[in-house]
Design a protein around this motif. Structure first.
Motif, PDB file in Angstrom:
ATOM      1  N   VAL A  87       0.881  -1.162   0.000  1.00  0.00           N
ATOM      2  CA  VAL A  87       0.000   0.000   0.000  1.00  0.00           C
ATOM      3  C   VAL A  87       0.916   1.208   0.000  1.00  0.00           C
ATOM      4  CG1 VAL A  87      -1.791   1.234   1.263  1.00  0.00           C
ATOM      5  CG2 VAL A  87      -1.824  -1.263   1.193  1.00  0.00           C
ATOM      6  N   GLN A  88       0.863   2.001  -1.058  1.00  0.00           N
ATOM      7  CA  GLN A  88       1.876   3.034  -1.257  1.00  0.00           C
ATOM      8  C   GLN A  88       1.324   4.219  -2.045  1.00  0.00           C
ATOM      9  OE1 GLN A  88       4.442   0.365  -3.632  1.00  0.00           O
ATOM     10  NE2 GLN A  88       3.840   1.496  -5.491  1.00  0.00           N
ATOM     11  N   PRO A  89       1.932   5.407  -1.887  1.00  0.00           N
ATOM     12  CA  PRO A  89       1.474   6.553  -2.686  1.00  0.00           C
ATOM     13  C   PRO A  89       2.030   6.510  -4.113  1.00  0.00           C
ATOM     14  CG  PRO A  89       3.186   7.239  -1.143  1.00  0.00           C
ATOM     15  CD  PRO A  89       2.925   5.785  -0.877  1.00  0.00           C
ATOM     16  N   PRO A 128      -3.809   3.146   7.553  1.00  0.00           N
ATOM     17  CA  PRO A 128      -2.539   2.413   7.491  1.00  0.00           C
ATOM     18  C   PRO A 128      -2.559   1.226   8.449  1.00  0.00           C
ATOM     19  CG  PRO A 128      -2.165   4.779   7.738  1.00  0.00           C
ATOM     20  CD  PRO A 128      -3.632   4.542   7.971  1.00  0.00           C
ATOM     21  N   GLY A 129      -2.037   0.125   8.002  1.00  0.00           N
ATOM     22  CA  GLY A 129      -2.011  -1.074   8.843  1.00  0.00           C
ATOM     23  C   GLY A 129      -3.214  -1.951   8.582  1.00  0.00           C
ATOM     24  N   MET A 130      -4.412  -1.391   8.795  1.00  0.00           N
ATOM     25  CA  MET A 130      -5.603  -2.215   8.567  1.00  0.00           C
ATOM     26  C   MET A 130      -5.742  -2.553   7.080  1.00  0.00           C
ATOM     27  SD  MET A 130      -9.581  -1.690   9.655  1.00  0.00           S
ATOM     28  CE  MET A 130     -10.831  -2.750   8.920  1.00  0.00           C
ATOM     29  N   CYS A 131      -5.361  -1.615   6.201  1.00  0.00           N
ATOM     30  CA  CYS A 131      -5.446  -1.893   4.749  1.00  0.00           C
ATOM     31  C   CYS A 131      -4.635  -3.127   4.394  1.00  0.00           C
ATOM     32  CB  CYS A 131      -4.888  -0.711   3.961  1.00  0.00           C
ATOM     33  SG  CYS A 131      -6.081   0.574   3.687  1.00  0.00           S
ATOM     34  N   GLU A 132      -3.387  -3.132   4.833  1.00  0.00           N
ATOM     35  CA  GLU A 132      -2.502  -4.252   4.487  1.00  0.00           C
ATOM     36  C   GLU A 132      -3.064  -5.564   5.051  1.00  0.00           C
ATOM     37  OE1 GLU A 132      -1.588  -1.311   5.620  1.00  0.00           O
ATOM     38  OE2 GLU A 132       0.191  -0.589   4.553  1.00  0.00           O
ATOM     39  N   ALA A 176      -0.928 -20.194  -6.318  1.00  0.00           N
ATOM     40  CA  ALA A 176       0.507 -20.355  -6.042  1.00  0.00           C
ATOM     41  C   ALA A 176       1.080 -19.069  -5.455  1.00  0.00           C
ATOM     42  CB  ALA A 176       1.246 -20.732  -7.329  1.00  0.00           C
ATOM     43  N   GLU A 177       0.751 -17.942  -6.056  1.00  0.00           N
ATOM     44  CA  GLU A 177       1.250 -16.648  -5.577  1.00  0.00           C
ATOM     45  C   GLU A 177       0.183 -15.591  -5.785  1.00  0.00           C
ATOM     46  OE1 GLU A 177       4.005 -15.676  -4.090  1.00  0.00           O
ATOM     47  OE2 GLU A 177       5.137 -17.548  -4.202  1.00  0.00           O
ATOM     48  N   CYS A 178       0.226 -14.599  -4.918  1.00  0.00           N
ATOM     49  CA  CYS A 178      -0.773 -13.557  -4.951  1.00  0.00           C
ATOM     50  C   CYS A 178      -0.063 -12.227  -4.684  1.00  0.00           C
ATOM     51  CB  CYS A 178      -1.751 -13.873  -3.825  1.00  0.00           C
ATOM     52  SG  CYS A 178      -3.218 -12.953  -3.887  1.00  0.00           S
ATOM     53  N   LEU A 179      -0.351 -11.211  -5.491  1.00  0.00           N
ATOM     54  CA  LEU A 179       0.299  -9.911  -5.318  1.00  0.00           C
ATOM     55  C   LEU A 179      -0.736  -8.806  -5.483  1.00  0.00           C
ATOM     56  CD1 LEU A 179       2.813  -7.993  -5.296  1.00  0.00           C
ATOM     57  CD2 LEU A 179       2.919  -8.324  -7.759  1.00  0.00           C
ATOM     58  N   VAL A 180      -0.805  -7.902  -4.515  1.00  0.00           N
ATOM     59  CA  VAL A 180      -1.737  -6.775  -4.606  1.00  0.00           C
ATOM     60  C   VAL A 180      -0.971  -5.487  -4.288  1.00  0.00           C
ATOM     61  CG1 VAL A 180      -3.869  -5.721  -3.733  1.00  0.00           C
ATOM     62  CG2 VAL A 180      -3.677  -8.224  -3.854  1.00  0.00           C
ATOM     63  N   VAL A 181      -1.119  -4.498  -5.156  1.00  0.00           N
ATOM     64  CA  VAL A 181      -0.557  -3.169  -4.889  1.00  0.00           C
ATOM     65  C   VAL A 181      -1.716  -2.181  -4.941  1.00  0.00           C
ATOM     66  CG1 VAL A 181       1.106  -1.403  -5.574  1.00  0.00           C
ATOM     67  CG2 VAL A 181       1.587  -3.824  -6.042  1.00  0.00           C
ATOM     68  N   HIS A 182      -1.843  -1.348  -3.923  1.00  0.00           N
ATOM     69  CA  HIS A 182      -2.909  -0.340  -3.908  1.00  0.00           C
ATOM     70  C   HIS A 182      -2.303   0.998  -3.552  1.00  0.00           C
ATOM     71  CE1 HIS A 182      -6.783   1.551  -3.491  1.00  0.00           C
ATOM     72  NE2 HIS A 182      -7.423   0.415  -3.651  1.00  0.00           N
ATOM     73  N   ARG A 183      -2.645   2.038  -4.325  1.00  0.00           N
ATOM     74  CA  ARG A 183      -2.091   3.376  -4.065  1.00  0.00           C
ATOM     75  C   ARG A 183      -3.035   4.190  -3.189  1.00  0.00           C
ATOM     76  NH1 ARG A 183      -0.595   6.166  -9.508  1.00  0.00           N
ATOM     77  NH2 ARG A 183       0.426   7.649  -8.081  1.00  0.00           N
ATOM     78  N   TYR A 184      -2.486   5.229  -2.578  1.00  0.00           N
ATOM     79  CA  TYR A 184      -3.297   6.211  -1.871  1.00  0.00           C
ATOM     80  C   TYR A 184      -2.732   7.599  -2.164  1.00  0.00           C
ATOM     81  CZ  TYR A 184       0.453   6.103   1.645  1.00  0.00           C
ATOM     82  OH  TYR A 184       1.670   6.151   2.284  1.00  0.00           O
TER      83      TYR A 184
END
Lengths: 111, 160
Positions: B4-6, B54-58, B75-83
């Motif tokens: 979770v990143q800007p 922050p924290g709860m999102c992740e 097998a693998e999972c990847l999530v990126v979310h912006r703020y």
């Protein structure tokens, strides 16, 4: 599943006298209060993002929300608001306990 | 992995990293990318501000990935979310799921993005070109979709 650890407050000191019962001294308020976080529209309406509330004993989310509405009438109706307790979504029937972190917000809109 | 990143992200690089981690295990990778669009129907969007917890999102998104792992072969999972402040056409969210089979990869990816919309604590505030601002309301359709996924798998998660 990830499990949330309950917050651990450093202000509680346990003393165990020899042969006696464990005595717990609470030096500050966290064990008789909660940390409240407001997000997005709720933060704008309340006019702040974070504060501490006194909470000497557990209450249901519904009862606590009634108190919130009394303090911030502009948040009415509070039945639409969502709660998270210690960073976990919580229905209004959940118990809020002293020391908890309680977040109040409108339904989320991510993605 | 959940980020979770800007900052903006490079979906090609993320996909390459996912393929590397799931090499030999994944016969299929399904990805979803969400972009900023005009939310208001009758006015142009100038920008979008995404507030988050922050924290709860992740943790919420990690939980969704874990639920997906229980329900499907993942097998693998990847999530990126912006703020933060985002403009029209910018990337908001990226979900990638690697699986032995395409059916599981499609379903797990769709489940994660559907459930994320009603579970991950993000809130969108839209600013129109007129300067007016408003908070985006959760769509009933999004809540219903998440409910449907849970109904399909109630009361217990299916075996693999």
């Amino acid at each position: 599943m990830l499990r949330r650890a309950r917050p651990c407050w450093p202000s509680t000191v346990s003393l165990a006298p020899p042969g006696g019962n464990i005595v717990t001294h609470t030096t500050t308020t966290p064990t008789s209060s909660i940390k409240v976080l407001y997000f997005a529209q709720v933060a704008e309406l309340a006019g702040l993002r974070e504060e501490r509330w006194p909470l000497p004993k557990p209450v249901t989310g519904t009862d606590w929300l009634s108190g919130l509405e009394a303090r911030y009438p502009q948040l009415a109706p509070v039945s639409r608001l969502k709660l998270a307790i210690n960073q976990t979504h919580a229905p209004h029937t959940s118990l809020i306990r002293p020391g908890d972190e309680v977040a109040v917000f409108e339904p989320v809109t991510g993605g | 992995m959940v980020l979770v990143q800007p900052d903006d992200f490079d979906s090609a690089a993320l996909l390459a990293a996912l393929r590397e981690r799931s090499a030999g295990k994944a016969g299929a990778v399904v990805t979803f990318t969400g972009y900023v669009r005009d939310y208001a129907q009758d006015a142009a969007t100038q920008s979008l501000f995404l507030e988050h917890y922050p924290g709860m999102c992740e943790r919420e998104i990690e939980d969704l990935c874990e639920t997906a792992r229980q329900r499907w072969e993942v097998a693998e999972c990847l999530v990126v979310h912006r703020y933060g402040e985002l403009h029209n056409g910018e990337q908001i969210v990226f979900v990638a799921v690697a699986s032995a089979h395409r059916g599981d990869a499609f379903r797990a990816c769709e489940y994660i993005i559907d459930a994320l919309k009603t579970r991950a604590p993000f809130w969108k505030r839209e600013t129109l070109s007129s300067g007016d601002r408003f908070w985006v309301q959760q769509r009933e359709a999004d809540a219903e979709k998440t409910q449907q996924w849970d109904d399909t798998h109630a009361p217990a998660a299916h075996g693999k």
